[in-house]
Design an enzyme around this catalytic site. Sequence first.
Site, PDB file in Angstrom:
ATOM      1  N   LEU A 114     -56.988   5.009  -3.622  1.00 52.24           N
ATOM      2  CA  LEU A 114     -58.327   4.946  -2.744  1.00 52.24           C
ATOM      3  C   LEU A 114     -58.597   6.523  -3.893  1.00 52.24           C
ATOM      4  O   LEU A 114     -57.505   7.227  -3.533  1.00 52.24           O
ATOM      5  CB  LEU A 114     -58.350   5.361  -1.267  1.00 52.24           C
ATOM      6  CG  LEU A 114     -59.491   5.500  -1.372  1.00 52.24           C
ATOM      7  CD1 LEU A 114     -61.175   4.123  -1.250  1.00 52.24           C
ATOM      8  CD2 LEU A 114     -60.058   5.948   0.282  1.00 52.24           C
ATOM      9  N   LYS A 137     -62.631   0.414  -0.705  1.00 51.37           N
ATOM     10  CA  LYS A 137     -62.201   1.041   0.662  1.00 51.37           C
ATOM     11  C   LYS A 137     -63.010   0.202   1.958  1.00 51.37           C
ATOM     12  O   LYS A 137     -63.819   0.249   2.849  1.00 51.37           O
ATOM     13  CB  LYS A 137     -63.478   2.224   1.617  1.00 51.37           C
ATOM     14  CG  LYS A 137     -62.537   3.043   2.131  1.00 51.37           C
ATOM     15  CD  LYS A 137     -63.055   4.512   2.020  1.00 51.37           C
ATOM     16  CE  LYS A 137     -62.675   5.640   3.262  1.00 51.37           C
ATOM     17  NZ  LYS A 137     -61.433   5.688   3.785  1.00 51.37           N
TER      18      LYS A 137
HETATM   19  N1  PDD Z   1     -58.499   7.049   5.215  1.00 53.55           N
HETATM   20  N2  PDD Z   1     -57.057   6.646   0.977  1.00 53.55           N
HETATM   21  C1  PDD Z   1     -56.398   5.758   1.870  1.00 53.55           C
HETATM   22  C2  PDD Z   1     -55.499   4.226   1.828  1.00 53.55           C
HETATM   23  C3  PDD Z   1     -57.349   6.153   2.476  1.00 53.55           C
HETATM   24  O1  PDD Z   1     -57.355   4.720   3.927  1.00 53.55           O
HETATM   25  C4  PDD Z   1     -58.147   7.575   2.535  1.00 53.55           C
HETATM   26  C5  PDD Z   1     -58.574   7.751   4.128  1.00 53.55           C
HETATM   27  C6  PDD Z   1     -57.612   8.126   1.713  1.00 53.55           C
HETATM   28  C7  PDD Z   1     -58.545   9.675   1.859  1.00 53.55           C
HETATM   29  O2  PDD Z   1     -59.442   9.604   1.238  1.00 53.55           O
HETATM   30  P1  PDD Z   1     -60.565  10.501   1.743  1.00 53.55           P
HETATM   31  O3  PDD Z   1     -60.426  11.898   1.066  1.00 53.55           O
HETATM   32  O4  PDD Z   1     -61.554  10.043   1.219  1.00 53.55           O
HETATM   33  O5  PDD Z   1     -60.438  10.539   3.369  1.00 53.55           O
HETATM   34  C8  PDD Z   1     -56.621   8.022   0.521  1.00 53.55           C
HETATM   35  C9  PDD Z   1     -59.510   7.752   5.939  1.00 53.55           C
HETATM   36  C10 PDD Z   1     -60.161   8.888   6.861  1.00 53.55           C
HETATM   37  C11 PDD Z   1     -59.076   6.954   7.050  1.00 53.55           C
HETATM   38  O6  PDD Z   1     -58.868   5.258   6.439  1.00 53.55           O
HETATM   39  O7  PDD Z   1     -60.058   6.612   8.453  1.00 53.55           O
END
Ligand code: PDD
Length: 285
Positions: free
Chosen positions: A204, A148
């Site tokens: 991710l 991330k």
């Molecule tokens: N985004 N895939 C990507 C590329 C993401 O950036 C995110 C989350 C997810 C979902 O992950 P999670 O369920 O842990 O939020 C999948 C966050 C919210 C953001 O960039 O703000």
Amino acid sequence: MTDIYLNGAFVPLNQARVPVMDRGFLFGDGVYEVIPTYGGRPVRWIAHMERLERSLAGIRLAPPLTREAWSDLCARLLAQQPGLDQSLYLHVTRGAPPTRDHRFPSDDIPPTVMALAKPISPRPATLAEQGVTVLVREELRWGRCDLKTISLVAAVLFAQEASEQDAEETLLQRDGWMIEGASSNLFAVIDGVILTPPLSHALLAGITRALVIDLARAAGLRVDERPISRTELNQAQEVWITSATREIMPVTRIEQQVIGEGCPGPIWRKLDAAYQDYKQHLEPL
Ligand code: PDD
């Protein structure tokens, strides 16, 4: 004006400053986390800490704080707006050396550590009746989307294009296979089975994704983590995207193509109810 956390101090947001030599600013050389909290209680805190540690290890940056220190500072951020549902944003970069050089700085340069809490926007009133529209585009991000990182220019472009077309999100595909959304994970219901692409370096490991899988299985529903082709996506009975701030969001249109009956489906309704119930039973920080 709420305070944010920056390098050991709590400062008003409009007074917080980082040097222009910060490697986050120059190279996008850093990682982040977004953790939803409801009534001051986080969703899957440990899983978020583990993912942050994996992202840091993936860019070869030592954890700047212990889990306990993160927990303490997050509790303090949340306490500024008690009772509100808030997302925690944690951000770590490789610090600000005196000169610009792609190579890592010397060990005496401390990382930049920032964190803030912000209220979660309520879901659109029409969501449960209408769902949302998404676009589909070719993948153009890098080969370690499991980390991330704050290098998000591709996600920025995908989000802007979606917004310009009144879409909520852009789904990414490569060689005819669906990967995930630009800032969310993807689920589809096909022949009554809940499907989501398997984890790999290409996407991710969403914390919401893992939670949705657990909630579905606990409700006796079958979930298979297996590749989803672009063609089968169009024929899905239901499609959802998941993320920390979107929770489980029902997709009813993929560009011009209507999904299922064109409204959020019964399995979404069941899992959304389970998710809302889960939010009422969170552990304190
Ligand atoms: N985004 N895939 C990507 C590329 C993401 O950036 C995110 C989350 C997810 C979902 O992950 P999670 O369920 O842990 O939020 C999948 C966050 C919210 C953001 O960039 O703000």
